[in-house]
Motif scaffolding. Structure first.
Motif, mmCIF file in Angstrom:
data_model
loop_
_atom_site.group_PDB
_atom_site.id
_atom_site.type_symbol
_atom_site.label_atom_id
_atom_site.label_comp_id
_atom_site.label_asym_id
_atom_site.label_seq_id
_atom_site.Cartn_x
_atom_site.Cartn_y
_atom_site.Cartn_z
ATOM 1 N N VAL A 155 13.827 21.797 -2.554
ATOM 2 C CA VAL A 155 12.783 21.962 -3.574
ATOM 3 C C VAL A 155 11.586 21.064 -3.261
ATOM 4 O O VAL A 155 10.433 21.514 -3.252
ATOM 5 N N MET A 156 11.857 19.802 -2.990
ATOM 6 C CA MET A 156 10.757 18.838 -2.830
ATOM 7 C C MET A 156 9.955 19.097 -1.547
ATOM 8 O O MET A 156 8.789 18.699 -1.454
ATOM 9 N N ASP A 157 10.571 19.769 -0.573
ATOM 10 C CA ASP A 157 9.830 20.049 0.658
ATOM 11 C C ASP A 157 8.813 21.174 0.478
ATOM 12 O O ASP A 157 8.168 21.606 1.444
ATOM 13 N N ALA A 158 8.657 21.630 -0.747
ATOM 14 C CA ALA A 158 7.520 22.515 -1.046
ATOM 15 C C ALA A 158 6.216 21.743 -0.830
ATOM 16 O O ALA A 158 5.159 22.333 -0.623
ATOM 17 N N TRP A 159 6.316 20.405 -0.918
ATOM 18 C CA TRP A 159 5.143 19.577 -0.630
ATOM 19 C C TRP A 159 4.928 19.559 0.888
ATOM 20 O O TRP A 159 5.892 19.435 1.639
ATOM 21 N N PRO A 160 3.692 19.619 1.343
ATOM 22 C CA PRO A 160 3.461 19.499 2.785
ATOM 23 C C PRO A 160 3.675 18.057 3.247
ATOM 24 O O PRO A 160 3.554 17.135 2.446
ATOM 25 N N SER A 161 3.979 17.876 4.538
ATOM 26 C CA SER A 161 4.064 16.511 5.083
ATOM 27 C C SER A 161 2.683 15.886 5.021
ATOM 28 O O SER A 161 1.688 16.563 5.284
ATOM 29 N N SER A 162 2.673 14.612 4.689
ATOM 30 C CA SER A 162 1.379 13.925 4.667
ATOM 31 C C SER A 162 0.853 13.782 6.096
ATOM 32 O O SER A 162 1.608 13.437 7.012
ATOM 33 N N THR A 163 -0.410 14.081 6.254
ATOM 34 C CA THR A 163 -1.024 13.856 7.574
ATOM 35 C C THR A 163 -2.026 12.706 7.483
ATOM 36 O O THR A 163 -2.961 12.611 8.261
ATOM 37 N N GLY A 164 -1.808 11.847 6.487
ATOM 38 C CA GLY A 164 -2.666 10.668 6.361
ATOM 39 C C GLY A 164 -3.403 10.633 5.032
ATOM 40 O O GLY A 164 -3.815 9.574 4.587
ATOM 41 N N GLU A 165 -3.553 11.780 4.403
ATOM 42 C CA GLU A 165 -4.222 11.806 3.101
ATOM 43 C C GLU A 165 -3.309 12.575 2.152
ATOM 44 O O GLU A 165 -3.395 13.807 2.057
ATOM 45 N N ALA A 166 -2.377 11.844 1.504
ATOM 46 C CA ALA A 166 -1.398 12.495 0.620
ATOM 47 C C ALA A 166 -2.118 13.243 -0.495
ATOM 48 O O ALA A 166 -3.092 12.723 -1.053
ATOM 49 N N MET B 292 0.873 -1.170 0.000
ATOM 50 C CA MET B 292 0.000 0.000 0.000
ATOM 51 C C MET B 292 0.907 1.217 0.000
ATOM 52 O O MET B 292 1.299 1.713 1.053
ATOM 53 N N GLY B 293 1.240 1.639 -1.240
ATOM 54 C CA GLY B 293 2.267 2.644 -1.513
ATOM 55 C C GLY B 293 2.511 3.682 -0.451
ATOM 56 O O GLY B 293 3.623 3.862 0.020
ATOM 57 N N ASP B 294 1.458 4.425 -0.042
ATOM 58 C CA ASP B 294 1.686 5.549 0.865
ATOM 59 C C ASP B 294 1.078 5.318 2.254
ATOM 60 O O ASP B 294 1.172 6.177 3.115
ATOM 61 N N ILE B 295 0.480 4.162 2.452
ATOM 62 C CA ILE B 295 -0.151 3.908 3.766
ATOM 63 C C ILE B 295 0.672 2.901 4.566
ATOM 64 O O ILE B 295 1.167 3.201 5.641
ATOM 65 N N HIS B 296 0.832 1.690 4.000
ATOM 66 C CA HIS B 296 1.745 0.706 4.590
ATOM 67 C C HIS B 296 2.807 0.423 3.526
ATOM 68 O O HIS B 296 2.695 -0.525 2.766
ATOM 69 N N PRO B 297 3.839 1.255 3.471
ATOM 70 C CA PRO B 297 4.760 1.174 2.325
ATOM 71 C C PRO B 297 5.498 -0.154 2.258
ATOM 72 O O PRO B 297 5.962 -0.651 3.292
ATOM 73 N N PRO B 298 5.617 -0.712 1.069
ATOM 74 C CA PRO B 298 6.424 -1.925 0.932
ATOM 75 C C PRO B 298 7.886 -1.599 1.262
ATOM 76 O O PRO B 298 8.394 -0.562 0.818
ATOM 77 N N ALA B 299 8.525 -2.451 2.041
ATOM 78 C CA ALA B 299 9.915 -2.176 2.468
ATOM 79 C C ALA B 299 10.835 -1.992 1.274
ATOM 80 O O ALA B 299 11.756 -1.172 1.304
ATOM 81 N N ILE B 300 10.532 -2.706 0.196
ATOM 82 C CA ILE B 300 11.443 -2.640 -0.963
ATOM 83 C C ILE B 300 11.423 -1.244 -1.605
ATOM 84 O O ILE B 300 12.376 -0.845 -2.257
ATOM 85 N N LYS B 301 10.355 -0.474 -1.368
ATOM 86 C CA LYS B 301 10.317 0.904 -1.881
ATOM 87 C C LYS B 301 11.455 1.721 -1.247
ATOM 88 O O LYS B 301 12.087 2.541 -1.912
ATOM 89 N N VAL B 302 11.707 1.473 0.026
ATOM 90 C CA VAL B 302 12.778 2.204 0.725
ATOM 91 C C VAL B 302 14.127 1.856 0.101
ATOM 92 O O VAL B 302 14.937 2.734 -0.217
ATOM 93 N N GLU B 303 14.312 0.549 -0.106
ATOM 94 C CA GLU B 303 15.586 0.080 -0.700
ATOM 95 C C GLU B 303 15.820 0.733 -2.062
ATOM 96 O O GLU B 303 16.908 1.201 -2.376
ATOM 97 N N PHE B 304 14.739 0.747 -2.876
ATOM 98 C CA PHE B 304 14.883 1.314 -4.222
ATOM 99 C C PHE B 304 15.177 2.806 -4.153
ATOM 100 O O PHE B 304 16.082 3.307 -4.833
#
Ligand SMILES: Cc1ncc(COP(=O)(O)O)c(C=O)c1O
Length: 438
Positions: A295-306, A94-106
């Protein structure tokens, strides 16, 4: 692969009736806009390395690299191994909710290649996804909706990306749907044109609320159009001075294809955002929009609903394939190979096509090469050459706004003999068609 060797390109009997039957079946179930059936395309069933085979048993040398995706070769063993291992454990997360560990590795491995020490990335599934994310990032970072893009550019066909793609063929039917904040400037391939483009960019930046300047370091689908040296660096300075971000669309040029990890690198440019895709996923759909944390931190932190995500973002199999691609890129030194093979190919093509009727220019960087055909005799000569080459056992792609270029973006795992064989076929096709061009 299968029992008959893929290395025998053209000896198997062509069975148009069977190809026709695949075509007929497709025509009944796919929107008619999608596949051009008029050229009797092969229906691929297998591929390995530089070779692909179709449903009728014919095989080809794939010098299009499947739109540049197969930079590490079709079914690269490192990619296959990673996908197979991942499929045995976790296919979907679940990409942004329960992230797959392999996403971190990549993401960690990708960050190691990016030109910022604190790179942050938004993953996507297609090049268009990466461009959408970059355009949104620029809007958030600058607060400005305007975009400068270039004529002849190809940035994808989703609505945001399409607004920046510089070809009317794709844009015209949807003009009313596109943002009217995008401006297109002529893409320079000579110094005087570069001066003009920079002047016009400066004027636009002074006049309009431009937040993004998006550019391909080399226009790929636009026909392997290479800007003069120094243009990208000056464009970056111009964008910065005008309060805009420079987005380098490296979806085609990136990940080693031009003989550097990113084509911008060759120009000493570190853009504000880099879009990657195609080769990145080793054949699975994977793309990325990356930039520094600032630059990328122009995005707000997700508070549960990206506010920017999708169901398959950071897909485990895609990330596994991406890791396999990065394994191959490093271990097999694919970037170096692209540089060496590319110069060799350029040398061969220039010498073989010297004085050849209809050939206007042979150009390229690394394994992104193009032969531009001129004259008035043949419409879309690049497409005609590509079709002739296909009949002779080679896949090459037409490119350029008028189909005036035949483009080569082969896998970097190409063996010397395969390079020679492919170029020989291409030269034969060009000589045959070139004579009709004058
Ligand atoms: C430079 C460039 N940007 C973006 C895209 C769009 O990528 P996709 O077709 O994966 O959406 C392409 C595709 O050819 C491309 O060449």
């Amino acid at each position: 692969m299968s029992d008959s060797p893929l290395s025998d390109p053209t000896t198997l009997p062509d069975r148009p009736s069977r190809r026709r039957s695949w075509a007929e079946r497709l025509a009944r179930v796919e929107s008619r806009n999608v596949t051009f059936l008029g050229s009797h395309p092969p229906f691929w069933t297998e591929a390995e390395g530089v070779r692909v085979r179709d449903a009728a048993g014919r095989s080809w040398l794939d010098f299009g690299g499947a739109f540049g995706v197969a930079f590490a070769g079709h079914r690269n063993p490192r990619v296959v191994e990673r996908i197979t291992a991942q499929a045995a454990r976790l296919i979907h997360g679940m990409g942004d909710i329960h992230p797959p560990a392999i996403k971190v590795e990549f993401l960690e491995r990708l960050a190691g290649l990016l030109p910022w020490s604190d790179a942050r990335t938004i993953l996507g599934l297609s090049g268009s996804d990466a461009v959408e994310a970059a355009l949104k990032t620029a809007q958030l970072a600058t607060g400005r909706p305007g975009i400068i893009a270039f004529e002849g550019a190809y940035h994808g066909l989703t609505l945001g990306a399409l607004a920046t793609t510089g070809r009317s063929h794709f844009r015209r039917p949807f003009t009313d749907r596109l943002t009217d904040h995008a401006r297109h400037l002529p893409f320079p391939t000579a110094s005087a044109e570069a001066e003009l483009a920079l002047e016009r960019a400066g004027a636009l930046l002074a006049r309009e609320p431009i937040g993004a300047v998006i550019v391909e370091p080399i226009q790929g689908r636009g026909g392997v159009r290479i800007p003069p040296s120094g243009f990208l660096a000056r464009l970056h300075r111009c964008a910065r001075a005008g309060g805009a971000l420079l987005i380098a669309d490296e979806i085609f040029t990136g990940m080693g294809r031009t003989g550097a990890t990113f084509a911008c690198e060759r120009e000493g440019v570190v853009p504000d955002l880099i879009c990657t895709g195609k080769a990145l996923g080793g054949g699975l759909p994977l793309a990325a929009c990356s930039g520094s944390a600032a630059v990328m931190d122009a995005w707000p932190s997700s508070t549960g609903e990206a506010i920017h995500t999708s169901t398959f973002l950071g897909h485990p199999l895609g990330c596994a394939a991406g890791l396999g691609f990065l394994d191959a890129l490093e271990s097999d030194r694919l970037t170096d190979r692209a540089r060496t093979l590319g110069s060799r190919a350029l040398e061969i093509l220039r010498s073989e096509l010297d004085g050849c009727d209809g050939v206007a220019e042979v150009r390229g960087q690394g394994l992104m090469l193009g032969v531009e055909l001129g004259g008035r005799g043949v419409r879309a000569p690049g497409a005609v050459v590509a079709q002739r080459a296909l009949e002779l056992g080679l896949i090459a792609m037409p490119a350029g706004e008028r189909g005036e270029v035949v483009e080569l973006t082969p896998p970097a795992v190409l063996a010397d003999e395969e390079l020679e064989e492919g170029l020989e076929i291409l030269v034969r096709a060009i000589r045959a068609v070139g004579a009709e061009c004058v």
